[in-house]
Design a protein around this motif. Sequence first.
Motif, PDB file in Angstrom:
ATOM      1  N   ALA A  33     -74.801  -3.647-104.379  1.00 47.72           N
ATOM      2  CA  ALA A  33     -75.393  -2.307-104.309  1.00 47.72           C
ATOM      3  C   ALA A  33     -76.054  -2.074-102.954  1.00 47.72           C
ATOM      4  CB  ALA A  33     -76.407  -2.126-105.437  1.00 47.72           C
ATOM      5  N   ALA A  34     -76.780  -3.085-102.459  1.00 46.08           N
ATOM      6  CA  ALA A  34     -77.442  -2.954-101.157  1.00 46.08           C
ATOM      7  C   ALA A  34     -76.413  -2.768-100.049  1.00 46.08           C
ATOM      8  CB  ALA A  34     -78.296  -4.188-100.889  1.00 46.08           C
ATOM      9  N   HIS A  35     -75.291  -3.511-100.140  1.00 50.11           N
ATOM     10  CA  HIS A  35     -74.230  -3.373 -99.138  1.00 50.11           C
ATOM     11  C   HIS A  35     -73.639  -1.967 -99.146  1.00 50.11           C
ATOM     12  CE1 HIS A  35     -70.660  -4.096 -96.780  1.00 50.11           C
ATOM     13  NE2 HIS A  35     -69.879  -3.816 -97.812  1.00 50.11           N
ATOM     14  N   ARG A  36     -73.379  -1.442-100.301  1.00 53.40           N
ATOM     15  CA  ARG A  36     -72.785  -0.108-100.401  1.00 53.40           C
ATOM     16  C   ARG A  36     -73.775   0.970 -99.939  1.00 53.40           C
ATOM     17  NH1 ARG A  36     -67.911  -0.051-102.761  1.00 53.40           N
ATOM     18  NH2 ARG A  36     -68.013   2.209-102.947  1.00 53.40           N
ATOM     19  N   ARG A  42     -75.374   1.956 -89.311  1.00 54.87           N
ATOM     20  CA  ARG A  42     -74.603   1.210 -88.323  1.00 54.87           C
ATOM     21  C   ARG A  42     -75.441   0.128 -87.643  1.00 54.87           C
ATOM     22  NH1 ARG A  42     -73.941   0.684 -83.149  1.00 54.87           N
ATOM     23  NH2 ARG A  42     -75.635   2.144 -82.752  1.00 54.87           N
ATOM     24  N   ALA A  43     -76.663   0.470 -87.270  1.00 50.75           N
ATOM     25  CA  ALA A  43     -77.513  -0.479 -86.550  1.00 50.75           C
ATOM     26  C   ALA A  43     -77.751  -1.747 -87.375  1.00 50.75           C
ATOM     27  CB  ALA A  43     -78.844   0.180 -86.188  1.00 50.75           C
ATOM     28  N   LEU A  44     -78.015  -1.570 -88.663  1.00 48.98           N
ATOM     29  CA  LEU A  44     -78.248  -2.721 -89.537  1.00 48.98           C
ATOM     30  C   LEU A  44     -77.002  -3.587 -89.630  1.00 48.98           C
ATOM     31  CD1 LEU A  44     -79.884  -4.337 -91.612  1.00 48.98           C
ATOM     32  CD2 LEU A  44     -79.087  -2.723 -93.362  1.00 48.98           C
ATOM     33  N   ASN A  45     -75.842  -2.956 -89.810  1.00 46.69           N
ATOM     34  CA  ASN A  45     -74.600  -3.717 -89.923  1.00 46.69           C
ATOM     35  C   ASN A  45     -74.230  -4.406 -88.616  1.00 46.69           C
ATOM     36  OD1 ASN A  45     -73.306  -3.340 -92.718  1.00 46.69           O
ATOM     37  ND2 ASN A  45     -73.956  -1.270 -92.215  1.00 46.69           N
ATOM     38  N   LEU A 125     -70.305 -11.762 -95.842  1.00 49.50           N
ATOM     39  CA  LEU A 125     -69.619 -12.560 -94.839  1.00 49.50           C
ATOM     40  C   LEU A 125     -68.494 -11.822 -94.121  1.00 49.50           C
ATOM     41  CD1 LEU A 125     -69.400 -15.992 -96.715  1.00 49.50           C
ATOM     42  CD2 LEU A 125     -70.972 -15.347 -94.874  1.00 49.50           C
ATOM     43  N   TRP A 126     -68.088 -10.660 -94.647  1.00 51.81           N
ATOM     44  CA  TRP A 126     -66.998  -9.916 -93.998  1.00 51.81           C
ATOM     45  C   TRP A 126     -67.174  -8.407 -94.069  1.00 51.81           C
ATOM     46  CZ3 TRP A 126     -64.175 -10.898 -90.206  1.00 51.81           C
ATOM     47  CH2 TRP A 126     -62.975 -10.233 -89.945  1.00 51.81           C
ATOM     48  N   GLY A 127     -67.641  -7.911 -95.201  1.00 49.68           N
ATOM     49  CA  GLY A 127     -67.734  -6.461 -95.374  1.00 49.68           C
ATOM     50  C   GLY A 127     -68.587  -5.769 -94.329  1.00 49.68           C
ATOM     51  N   VAL A 128     -69.640  -6.431 -93.828  1.00 46.52           N
ATOM     52  CA  VAL A 128     -70.527  -5.787 -92.855  1.00 46.52           C
ATOM     53  C   VAL A 128     -69.800  -5.459 -91.556  1.00 46.52           C
ATOM     54  CG1 VAL A 128     -72.632  -6.807 -93.807  1.00 46.52           C
ATOM     55  CG2 VAL A 128     -71.349  -8.056 -92.056  1.00 46.52           C
ATOM     56  N   GLY A 132     -70.208  -1.950 -88.736  1.00 48.31           N
ATOM     57  CA  GLY A 132     -70.898  -2.073 -87.467  1.00 48.31           C
ATOM     58  C   GLY A 132     -70.048  -1.431 -86.384  1.00 48.31           C
ATOM     59  N   ASP A 133     -70.157  -1.928 -85.167  1.00 44.60           N
ATOM     60  CA  ASP A 133     -69.313  -1.434 -84.077  1.00 44.60           C
ATOM     61  C   ASP A 133     -67.945  -2.102 -84.157  1.00 44.60           C
ATOM     62  OD1 ASP A 133     -71.254   0.214 -83.041  1.00 44.60           O
ATOM     63  OD2 ASP A 133     -71.998  -1.267 -81.610  1.00 44.60           O
ATOM     64  N   ASP A 134     -66.886  -1.294 -84.104  1.00 46.14           N
ATOM     65  CA  ASP A 134     -65.547  -1.882 -84.130  1.00 46.14           C
ATOM     66  C   ASP A 134     -65.172  -2.365 -82.734  1.00 46.14           C
ATOM     67  OD1 ASP A 134     -64.979   0.433 -82.741  1.00 46.14           O
ATOM     68  OD2 ASP A 134     -63.923   1.398 -84.413  1.00 46.14           O
ATOM     69  N   PHE A 135     -63.967  -2.910 -82.610  1.00 46.46           N
ATOM     70  CA  PHE A 135     -63.555  -3.470 -81.326  1.00 46.46           C
ATOM     71  C   PHE A 135     -63.496  -2.405 -80.239  1.00 46.46           C
ATOM     72  CE2 PHE A 135     -60.025  -4.216 -78.345  1.00 46.46           C
ATOM     73  CZ  PHE A 135     -60.546  -5.303 -77.663  1.00 46.46           C
ATOM     74  N   ALA A 136     -62.985  -1.226 -80.574  1.00 44.09           N
ATOM     75  CA  ALA A 136     -62.885  -0.160 -79.573  1.00 44.09           C
ATOM     76  C   ALA A 136     -64.255   0.169 -78.993  1.00 44.09           C
ATOM     77  CB  ALA A 136     -62.249   1.080 -80.195  1.00 44.09           C
ATOM     78  N   ALA A 137     -65.277   0.228 -79.852  1.00 43.75           N
ATOM     79  CA  ALA A 137     -66.626   0.536 -79.392  1.00 43.75           C
ATOM     80  C   ALA A 137     -67.209  -0.615 -78.577  1.00 43.75           C
ATOM     81  CB  ALA A 137     -67.532   0.845 -80.591  1.00 43.75           C
ATOM     82  N   ARG A 138     -66.989  -1.847 -79.035  1.00 41.34           N
ATOM     83  CA  ARG A 138     -67.567  -3.007 -78.350  1.00 41.34           C
ATOM     84  C   ARG A 138     -66.884  -3.285 -77.021  1.00 41.34           C
ATOM     85  NH1 ARG A 138     -67.070  -7.926 -81.577  1.00 41.34           N
ATOM     86  NH2 ARG A 138     -65.453  -6.908 -82.812  1.00 41.34           N
TER      87      ARG A 138
END
Length: 381
Positions: A33-36, A42-45, A125-128, A132-138
Amino acid sequence: MEQLTTKKRGLAAIFALSPLRHVLLLLSAAVIAAHRLTRSNRALNVRLSEYVIRPLHRSLGRFNSVFPFSVAELLIALAVGALGVFLVVQTVRLVRRPERSARLYRLVLTLVSCGLAVYALFCLLWGVFYYGDDFAARSGLSLEPVSVEQLEAVTRYFADLANTYADRVDRDENGVYTVDRQALLDKSPEVFRKTAASYPCLDGPALRAKGICCSRVMSALDFTGFFFPFTAEANVNMDFPPALLASTIAHELSHQRGVAKEQEANFCAVLASLDYGDPDYVYSAALLAYTHLGNALYAADYAAWESVYQSLSEEVRRDFAANRTYWQQFETPVQTVSDTVYENFLFSYDQHLGLKSYGACVDLLVNYYEDAARTYNEKVQ
């Protein structure tokens, strides 16, 4: 008041049937529930994925790299075996012993609580990474709109690249690509070295991808590879025709380096393989890139696609034909169910193109390789 007290006693009695399972169920549900609820943060993830999970994956990956086999495959096999034994034992007990309702409740509770626990860990371990920032953004790569003219130019570039490297790799007596699959795995720790220097967001330990023993089962489920976040291993199917094996290895290594989205992992696989320069990896990457670019061009301009397709060498066409023939044997209801399940998984993480999201690397490929493609095409014309 008496009814409320009775209700509380009833809940307490139910909880007492298996306190540990109920606690596990509640904790797992809370994590999910917390993940959803925090997907939009975005900042937290970003903080979780970059400063907690990626360091953890590096440590897990290094630890499991000492084992020559896939720890992921072993854990999955043990889990499936344990589940089978558990269900058989519990079914026998339900038949032979009294208090069947209580035993049935514990059985269902065990399955649900364990399932939710695994999914809760997966979210962490993976969903976050999906939020977050994807590869294009990073990486800071540009993602401008793509015209049909640009698409055709880059598709032709990769078709010619495939033709060039088709003559630089080994072939069997039928003219079909062949390679020592183990050798490709042994080279895998070096694949991202040069690319990671240019894009630090892809930095990570030089770990070897691992082949799966039960690869035939993976083929039946329509999987060529998978990243297992619980062990941080990049796992690949060793059974399908090898022309796309090297790019599959690079794709799973992309996931191991924090690239969650499938379309970006495909792009990173092409980028790293071409940077690496090994003929087997370059050829495989050219085939992967052409496949996605060609599919997009086919839908956008059939005449242009036909022109590019006719330029493919006989060797390249034989490799594509071998790949098609192999996968046709697995077009069964089992594969359909597997595809549906995985597509729903992608939907659940807002990958709304579903399985087609593998083709969305086209924009990245065209934007990144357009200049190289135009320079090359001008030279050959």
